[in-house]
Scaffold this motif. Sequence first.
Motif, PDB file in Angstrom:
ATOM      1  N   SER A  41       9.548  19.155   1.790  1.00  0.00           N
ATOM      2  CA  SER A  41       9.779  17.762   2.175  1.00  0.00           C
ATOM      3  C   SER A  41      10.530  17.640   3.506  1.00  0.00           C
ATOM      4  N   PHE A  42      11.102  18.731   3.987  1.00  0.00           N
ATOM      5  CA  PHE A  42      11.805  18.730   5.269  1.00  0.00           C
ATOM      6  C   PHE A  42      10.857  18.927   6.455  1.00  0.00           C
ATOM      7  N   ARG A  43       9.611  19.311   6.181  1.00  0.00           N
ATOM      8  CA  ARG A  43       8.676  19.613   7.271  1.00  0.00           C
ATOM      9  C   ARG A  43       8.529  18.401   8.196  1.00  0.00           C
ATOM     10  N   GLY A  44       8.648  18.657   9.496  1.00  0.00           N
ATOM     11  CA  GLY A  44       8.498  17.613  10.494  1.00  0.00           C
ATOM     12  C   GLY A  44       9.752  16.778  10.728  1.00  0.00           C
ATOM     13  N   LYS A  45      10.806  17.029   9.938  1.00  0.00           N
ATOM     14  CA  LYS A  45      12.043  16.282  10.110  1.00  0.00           C
ATOM     15  C   LYS A  45      13.044  17.115  10.896  1.00  0.00           C
ATOM     16  N   PRO A  46      13.782  16.497  11.814  1.00  0.00           N
ATOM     17  CA  PRO A  46      14.818  17.253  12.523  1.00  0.00           C
ATOM     18  C   PRO A  46      15.902  17.708  11.541  1.00  0.00           C
ATOM     19  N   ARG A  47      16.584  18.757  11.923  1.00  0.00           N
ATOM     20  CA  ARG A  47      17.605  19.349  11.041  1.00  0.00           C
ATOM     21  C   ARG A  47      18.647  18.321  10.582  1.00  0.00           C
ATOM     22  N   MET A  49      18.218  15.216   9.929  1.00  0.00           N
ATOM     23  CA  MET A  49      17.645  14.414   8.847  1.00  0.00           C
ATOM     24  C   MET A  49      17.560  15.224   7.545  1.00  0.00           C
ATOM     25  N   GLN A  50      17.281  16.519   7.677  1.00  0.00           N
ATOM     26  CA  GLN A  50      17.255  17.396   6.513  1.00  0.00           C
ATOM     27  C   GLN A  50      18.640  17.432   5.859  1.00  0.00           C
ATOM     28  N   ARG A  52      21.075  15.259   6.198  1.00  0.00           N
ATOM     29  CA  ARG A  52      21.424  13.944   5.651  1.00  0.00           C
ATOM     30  C   ARG A  52      20.832  13.760   4.260  1.00  0.00           C
ATOM     31  N   ALA A  53      19.625  14.277   4.051  1.00  0.00           N
ATOM     32  CA  ALA A  53      18.990  14.176   2.726  1.00  0.00           C
ATOM     33  C   ALA A  53      19.800  14.924   1.681  1.00  0.00           C
TER      34      ALA A  53
END
Length: 77
Positions: A41-47, A49-50, A52-53
């Motif tokens: 689910s982290f694919r394509g998200k900047p670190r 944002m990862q 923060r999740a």
Amino acid sequence: MAMQADEIEALIRGAIPDAQIEITDLAGDGDHYAARVVSESFRGKPRVMQQRAVYAALGGRMGGELHALQLTTGIPE
């Protein structure tokens, strides 16, 4: 009140069900942990944002029940 590693893992898994999670108690005191969280689910998200999740999954426990978390996130290889 300190948190246990399995509590941290359960919170993260509740929000990110496919995550591969490794929790390490850095000081043996239940307050200072390292976490490695890998999720598709982290694919394509900047670190940021990862991360923060993951912090969102902890539901505001940072700074209270959980004093410090050294966090590494990524996507499966």
